[in-house]
Design a protein around this motif. Structure first.
Motif, mmCIF file in Angstrom:
data_model
loop_
_atom_site.group_PDB
_atom_site.id
_atom_site.type_symbol
_atom_site.label_atom_id
_atom_site.label_comp_id
_atom_site.label_asym_id
_atom_site.label_seq_id
_atom_site.Cartn_x
_atom_site.Cartn_y
_atom_site.Cartn_z
ATOM 1 N N LEU A 186 0.823 -1.208 0.000
ATOM 2 C CA LEU A 186 0.000 0.000 0.000
ATOM 3 C C LEU A 186 0.856 1.257 0.000
ATOM 4 O O LEU A 186 0.528 2.245 -0.661
ATOM 5 C CB LEU A 186 -0.945 -0.004 1.208
ATOM 6 N N ARG A 187 1.974 1.226 0.733
ATOM 7 C CA ARG A 187 2.887 2.373 0.706
ATOM 8 C C ARG A 187 3.482 2.541 -0.683
ATOM 9 O O ARG A 187 3.592 3.667 -1.195
ATOM 10 C CB ARG A 187 3.996 2.200 1.751
ATOM 11 N N ALA A 188 3.887 1.429 -1.307
ATOM 12 C CA ALA A 188 4.447 1.501 -2.655
ATOM 13 C C ALA A 188 3.405 1.987 -3.656
ATOM 14 O O ALA A 188 3.744 2.635 -4.662
ATOM 15 C CB ALA A 188 4.994 0.137 -3.071
ATOM 16 N N MET A 189 2.149 1.680 -3.395
ATOM 17 C CA MET A 189 1.056 2.140 -4.252
ATOM 18 C C MET A 189 0.693 3.608 -4.011
ATOM 19 O O MET A 189 -0.098 4.184 -4.759
ATOM 20 C CB MET A 189 -0.192 1.290 -4.015
ATOM 21 N N ASN A 190 1.216 4.198 -2.935
ATOM 22 C CA ASN A 190 0.908 5.582 -2.560
ATOM 23 C C ASN A 190 -0.577 5.749 -2.232
ATOM 24 O O ASN A 190 -1.220 6.728 -2.619
ATOM 25 C CB ASN A 190 1.302 6.555 -3.678
ATOM 26 N N ILE A 249 -20.655 -4.753 0.632
ATOM 27 C CA ILE A 249 -19.335 -4.177 0.410
ATOM 28 C C ILE A 249 -18.744 -4.781 -0.856
ATOM 29 O O ILE A 249 -18.762 -6.000 -1.044
ATOM 30 C CB ILE A 249 -18.402 -4.458 1.594
ATOM 31 N N THR A 250 -18.232 -3.939 -1.731
ATOM 32 C CA THR A 250 -17.470 -4.400 -2.885
ATOM 33 C C THR A 250 -16.149 -3.652 -2.906
ATOM 34 O O THR A 250 -16.015 -2.587 -2.292
ATOM 35 C CB THR A 250 -18.236 -4.175 -4.203
ATOM 36 N N SER A 251 -15.179 -4.222 -3.607
ATOM 37 C CA SER A 251 -13.853 -3.625 -3.574
ATOM 38 C C SER A 251 -13.072 -3.986 -4.833
ATOM 39 O O SER A 251 -13.493 -4.850 -5.620
ATOM 40 C CB SER A 251 -13.086 -4.103 -2.325
ATOM 41 N N ASP A 252 -11.942 -3.317 -5.033
ATOM 42 C CA ASP A 252 -11.012 -3.599 -6.125
ATOM 43 C C ASP A 252 -9.708 -4.119 -5.544
ATOM 44 O O ASP A 252 -9.257 -3.636 -4.494
ATOM 45 C CB ASP A 252 -10.688 -2.338 -6.930
ATOM 46 N N ILE A 253 -9.093 -5.072 -6.241
ATOM 47 C CA ILE A 253 -7.801 -5.614 -5.813
ATOM 48 C C ILE A 253 -6.893 -5.766 -7.025
ATOM 49 O O ILE A 253 -7.315 -6.254 -8.079
ATOM 50 C CB ILE A 253 -7.950 -6.983 -5.115
ATOM 51 N N ILE A 254 -5.643 -5.340 -6.861
ATOM 52 C CA ILE A 254 -4.610 -5.537 -7.880
ATOM 53 C C ILE A 254 -3.697 -6.667 -7.419
ATOM 54 O O ILE A 254 -3.167 -6.630 -6.308
ATOM 55 C CB ILE A 254 -3.785 -4.252 -8.098
ATOM 56 N N VAL A 255 -3.527 -7.656 -8.258
ATOM 57 C CA VAL A 255 -2.645 -8.792 -7.970
ATOM 58 C C VAL A 255 -1.342 -8.612 -8.738
ATOM 59 O O VAL A 255 -1.360 -8.274 -9.924
ATOM 60 C CB VAL A 255 -3.313 -10.119 -8.372
ATOM 61 N N GLY A 256 -0.210 -8.836 -8.051
ATOM 62 C CA GLY A 256 1.079 -8.793 -8.732
ATOM 63 C C GLY A 256 1.628 -7.404 -8.956
ATOM 64 O O GLY A 256 2.325 -7.149 -9.955
ATOM 65 N N PHE A 257 1.355 -6.474 -8.029
ATOM 66 C CA PHE A 257 1.959 -5.142 -8.115
ATOM 67 C C PHE A 257 3.479 -5.291 -8.085
ATOM 68 O O PHE A 257 4.017 -6.189 -7.420
ATOM 69 C CB PHE A 257 1.472 -4.281 -6.943
ATOM 70 N N PHE A 308 -7.871 -7.632 -10.626
ATOM 71 C CA PHE A 308 -7.082 -7.402 -11.825
ATOM 72 C C PHE A 308 -5.637 -7.791 -11.574
ATOM 73 O O PHE A 308 -5.109 -7.583 -10.478
ATOM 74 C CB PHE A 308 -7.122 -5.916 -12.228
ATOM 75 N N ILE A 309 -4.992 -8.334 -12.583
ATOM 76 C CA ILE A 309 -3.544 -8.499 -12.543
ATOM 77 C C ILE A 309 -2.918 -7.177 -12.958
ATOM 78 O O ILE A 309 -3.381 -6.530 -13.914
ATOM 79 C CB ILE A 309 -3.095 -9.645 -13.465
ATOM 80 N N TYR A 310 -1.902 -6.749 -12.250
ATOM 81 C CA TYR A 310 -1.286 -5.445 -12.487
ATOM 82 C C TYR A 310 -0.950 -5.240 -13.962
ATOM 83 O O TYR A 310 -0.385 -6.111 -14.627
ATOM 84 C CB TYR A 310 -0.007 -5.300 -11.644
ATOM 85 N N SER A 311 -1.301 -4.058 -14.466
ATOM 86 C CA SER A 311 -1.014 -3.670 -15.844
ATOM 87 C C SER A 311 -0.218 -2.376 -15.832
ATOM 88 O O SER A 311 -0.708 -1.350 -15.352
ATOM 89 C CB SER A 311 -2.324 -3.465 -16.616
ATOM 90 N N PRO A 312 1.047 -2.385 -16.286
ATOM 91 C CA PRO A 312 1.855 -1.159 -16.240
ATOM 92 C C PRO A 312 1.301 -0.082 -17.154
ATOM 93 O O PRO A 312 0.894 -0.358 -18.286
ATOM 94 C CB PRO A 312 3.237 -1.633 -16.711
ATOM 95 N N LYS A 336 2.362 3.479 -18.857
ATOM 96 C CA LYS A 336 3.474 4.372 -19.170
ATOM 97 C C LYS A 336 3.230 5.756 -18.580
ATOM 98 O O LYS A 336 2.141 6.320 -18.695
ATOM 99 C CB LYS A 336 3.641 4.478 -20.684
ATOM 100 N N GLY A 337 4.251 6.284 -17.909
ATOM 101 C CA GLY A 337 4.138 7.608 -17.303
ATOM 102 C C GLY A 337 3.828 7.578 -15.821
ATOM 103 O O GLY A 337 3.843 8.623 -15.165
ATOM 104 N N THR A 338 3.545 6.382 -15.264
ATOM 105 C CA THR A 338 3.291 6.265 -13.832
ATOM 106 C C THR A 338 4.543 5.753 -13.120
ATOM 107 O O THR A 338 5.350 5.025 -13.722
ATOM 108 C CB THR A 338 2.127 5.304 -13.553
ATOM 109 N N PRO A 339 4.733 6.080 -11.849
ATOM 110 C CA PRO A 339 5.914 5.612 -11.109
ATOM 111 C C PRO A 339 6.039 4.089 -11.076
ATOM 112 O O PRO A 339 7.141 3.545 -11.166
ATOM 113 C CB PRO A 339 5.708 6.186 -9.706
ATOM 114 N N ALA A 340 4.923 3.379 -10.962
ATOM 115 C CA ALA A 340 4.982 1.921 -10.854
ATOM 116 C C ALA A 340 5.549 1.273 -12.102
ATOM 117 O O ALA A 340 6.149 0.189 -12.042
ATOM 118 C CB ALA A 340 3.589 1.361 -10.564
ATOM 119 N N ALA A 341 5.368 1.924 -13.248
ATOM 120 C CA ALA A 341 5.871 1.357 -14.502
ATOM 121 C C ALA A 341 7.390 1.291 -14.529
ATOM 122 O O ALA A 341 7.973 0.537 -15.321
ATOM 123 C CB ALA A 341 5.361 2.176 -15.687
ATOM 124 N N GLU A 342 8.052 2.068 -13.650
ATOM 125 C CA GLU A 342 9.516 2.076 -13.587
ATOM 126 C C GLU A 342 10.051 1.188 -12.469
ATOM 127 O O GLU A 342 11.264 1.075 -12.292
ATOM 128 C CB GLU A 342 10.018 3.511 -13.371
#
Length: 480
Positions: free
Chosen positions: A308-312, A337-345, A371-375, A377-383
């Motif tokens: 979560l910290r890495a995700m900001n 309750i519903t939610s979103d989850i990213i797998v493999g950040f 969702f499985i993480y999708s990079p 372009k232009g975001t910090p996570a993509a680097e």
């Protein structure tokens, strides 16, 4: 842009009047250009905000004299309203636009346009410019209200038009809307995002947060109720931030209370909420206002504080659980309750992922959007380093979906034999004679009934909970 006493810029009345004049000019041009009333095909990808934007696009096109079709091959104007959140959505756009090359070659009077979040990215716009020369018009998210002018220039000029200003955007009121659905309505209350989650492109393509004036939201809401809409969903990238840029400030909870107090038989939904801005005041408002649905879509994305910290994301799993616990305390089993989850950040380990699984077990959501993480372009996570192979991420993803399927089934079982006030919104899928409805918690209940029930509230008893839908029967003797 006109001057304003508020923090957020608004489109001036002069600019809006200019666009109305361009609408009249377009109407004159197409009446001469085409032998019969031309049809437009608007193809929408992505979130509900894009759907709402497309409804504005169609509203303006209707004023300009267009009819509509879902068949691209009978349209004289084809507009793709694009999404940039995941790579798969972008690939679909490129594929579908590419398939129009031969159609455009054989029908030179057809206009092909691209807009939306993808187009707000310079590298995407450049790719369209270089590799898709048959695309006539490209415009970004901040100039939708300028469509009449842009379309007029396209119809009367010989050059391709790319209108993608680098700006934070503005609020444009009074744009005509052609709604896709007679049963439910989308009502944007704000645009943009200030959060800059490290994986997300939205703040870069949608701009900073900007809220509509409370009076404008209330007036449009009243119009929808007067038109017969009974289920109205308030939209924003982060509705919990609504009103922070207004002077004086208005909280989202305050807006909900005012809308709920209006006369009429309707239900209010909203999305999407960010946990860092979700307040106890909002939860208390949901619990106390009968017309506000007791459904909370609150994405947590990961159960690992390190991730979560890495995700900001600016909250912890403990803070998230505290919110959920408080909401369940006030609303009990009626809360969905519903939610979103990213797998493999990037950088996520299996131990991190197991923390996500444990949070899923603790929250017991009705359903998850996974969702499985999708990079992007232009975001910090993509680097960021991303050493986990795709095959391993897919295994994690299956673990998550298998777990949630069991939880969803157990949550559904809690509703057996209960009676709910449900809004009937369309045809069902369990059988030809079934219609589909949603209860206050956004759960789908299908029951045998006539299609003339669509657009009404009915009392429905759950007789068979399934995994993602429930089978019910109408309770005719109970008045609502």
């Amino acid at each position: 842009m006109g001057a304003s006493t508020r923090k957020t810029a608004v489109v001036s009345n002069e600019e809006l009047e200019k666009q109305k004049q361009f609408s009249q000019r377009v109407a004159s041009v197409i009446s001469v250009k085409y032998d019969e009333k031309p049809k437009a095909c608007v193809v929408t990808y992505g979130c509900q905000q894009n759907v709402a934007d497309s409804e504005k696009i169609k509203g303006m096109l209707e004023v300009m004299g267009y009819d509509f079709t879902d068949n691209r091959l009978e349209a004289k104007l084809i507009i793709f309203n694009t999404c940039a959140v995941r790579e798969h959505a972008e690939d679909r756009v490129f594929g579908n636009v590419g398939m129009l090359k031969s159609y455009k070659r054989e029908n030179t009077d057809v206009i092909i346009a691209l807009c939306g979040c993808m187009m707000q990215q310079s590298h995407i716009a450049q790719k369209i410019k270089m590799s898709y020369p048959f695309v006539d018009l490209v415009f970004g998210t901040h100039v939708i209200h300028c469509l009449p002018e842009l379309l007029y220039r396209t119809l009367t000029g010989r050059k391709r038009i790319f209108e993608i200003p680098d700006m934070d955007g503005a609020i444009a009121e009074g744009i005509p809307v052609k709604r896709d659905d007679d049963a439910k309505a989308w009502l944007p209350i704000m645009y943009g995002c200030n959060n800059f989650c490290s994986y997300c492109i939205v703040p870069y393509v949608r701009g900073r947060e900007r809220s509509r004036e409370k009076a404008d939201v209330i007036n449009e809401f009243k119009e929808l109720v007067a038109q017969g809409y009974k289920e109205i969903t308030l939209l924003g990238q982060n509705v919990n931030s609504y009103g922070k840029d207004l002077m004086p400030c208005v909280s989202f909870a305050e807006l909900l209370r005012e809308l709920s107090s209006l006369d009429g038989d309707f239900r209010i939904r909203f999305m999407t909420s960010h946990p860092k801005d979700c307040t106890k005041e909002l939860i208390e408002t949901m619990a106390s206002c009968d017309k506000v649905a007791q459904h909370l879509h609150l994405p947590f994305q990961s159960g690992s504080n390190r991730v979560l910290r890495a995700m900001n994301r600016h909250y912890t799993r403990e803070q998230y659980l505290e919110l959920i616990t408080y909401a369940k305390k006030l609303m009990g089993d009626e809360l969905s309750i519903t939610s979103d989850i990213i797998v493999g950040f990037p950088g996520e380990t299996y131990d991190d992922f197991k923390e996500t699984l444990s949070l899923v077990e603790a929250v017991k959501a009705t359903s998850l959007f996974t969702f499985i993480y999708s990079p992007r372009k232009g975001t910090p996570a993509a680097e960021m380093d991303d050493p986990i192979p795709a095959e391993e991420k897919s295994k994690w993803f299956k673990q998550l979906t298998d777990l949630q399927e069991k939880i969803s089934a157990s949550q559904m079982a809690l509703h057996k034999d209960k009676v709910y006030k449900c809004y009937v919104y369309g045809k069902g899928k369990l059988g030809d004679n079934y219609v589909a409805a949603r209860n206050d918690g956004n759960l789908i209940i299908e029951f045998e009934g006539d299609e003339n029930l669509i657009g009404t509230f009915q009392s429905i008893r759950v007789i068979e909970p399934l995994t993602f839908v429930m089978r019910g029967e109408i309770v005719k003797e109970k008045k609502l």
